[in-house]
Design an enzyme around this catalytic site. Structure first.
Site, PDB file in Angstrom:
ATOM      1  N   ALA A  21       0.806  -1.225   0.000  1.00  0.00           N
ATOM      2  CA  ALA A  21       0.000   0.000   0.000  1.00  0.00           C
ATOM      3  C   ALA A  21       0.836   1.271   0.000  1.00  0.00           C
ATOM      4  CB  ALA A  21      -0.940  -0.004   1.203  1.00  0.00           C
ATOM      5  N   HIS A 118      -3.757  -9.530  -4.793  1.00  0.00           N
ATOM      6  CA  HIS A 118      -5.072  -9.309  -4.189  1.00  0.00           C
ATOM      7  C   HIS A 118      -6.126  -8.842  -5.183  1.00  0.00           C
ATOM      8  CE1 HIS A 118      -2.725  -8.741  -0.170  1.00  0.00           C
ATOM      9  NE2 HIS A 118      -2.937 -10.013  -0.457  1.00  0.00           N
TER      10      HIS A 118
END
Length: 238
Positions: A21, A118
């Site tokens: 992230a 993901h």
């Protein structure tokens, strides 16, 4: 430290980047676990629960309300980290980007071999008939996103809690890491498994960790830089 990284990159032929992230923070997308991150904000339900498979099934409208507000950043643009990685690939140095992010910014910057552990917000499918939907089409819906063909719920192709990672993506990531001579880990706390466990397959020459805070991999890394990933990679000379 930047000079040491520069030398490692120059001497390497098979670089793999593993990111999280923190790579997209400089594009205006907040991370999850920092002090101001998503998981430290207050909601009716914990974000970990909202982003779970059972919550998606049982509280679909509430899932989509949170998903649209907190997970989608359609106006975000690639930052220096994304651009430099794409350039390294174009130069033949970087062989793969393995990312835990779902925003598609690596591809937007020009990277070709991107392994999305993901999933991606840009891919969506009807849980009934399987029809594909774009991010823009999902964003135009209200409440629970539903298929225009059969009326079933549309599911983003992102891996929710309680769901398994795509086996093909996982195995390809293992292969890329195993053959790399330089692994650069950036913008990730390495606290999310099974993704973080992929580092154990690296047997190459140099492991570099670039992250604002310490990670479990720091002790075995050849170079640790505690700073913003985009700031550091932007100093790489070609």
């Amino acid at each position: 430290m930047e000079n040491e990284l520069q030398q490692m990159i120059e001497k390497s032929k098979d670089i793999v980047f593993f990111g999280g992230a923190g790579v997209s923070c400089e594009s205006g997308i907040p991370d999850f676990r920092s002090t101001d991150g998503l998981y430290n904000q207050k909601y009716r339900y914990p974000p970990e629960e909202i982003l779970s498979h059972h919550f998606f099934v049982n509280h679909t409208e509430e899932f989509f309300a949170f998903y649209r507000e907190k997970m989608l950043y359609p106006d975000a643009k690639p930052n220096a980290a994304h651009r430099v990685l794409a350039q390294l690939e174009q130069k033949g140095k970087l062989k793969a980007v393995i990312t835990q992010n779902i925003d598609g910014l690596h591809q937007a910057a020009g990277s070709k071999n991107v392994l999305e552990l993901h999933g991606s917000v840009h891919r969506n499918h009807c849980t009934g008939c399987g029809k594909a939907y774009t991010l823009e089409e999902v964003m135009r819906t209200d409440g629970a996103a539903r298929c225009t063909e059969c009326g079933a719920v549309i599911k983003p192709d992102v891996v929710l809690y309680e769901e398994a990672l795509d086996e093909d993506v996982l195995m390809q990531s293992v292969r890329e890491i195993a053959r790399a001579d330089l692994l650069i880990v950036g913008g990730t706390s390495l606290n999310v498994y099974p993704a973080a466990g992929l580092l154990r397959y690296f047997k190459g020459k140099n492991l570099v960790v670039i992250n604002k805070s310490s990670t479990p991999a720091d002790a075995r890394a050849d170079l640790v830089i505690q700073d913003a990933i985009g700031k550091i990679l932007s100093k790489i000379r070609f």
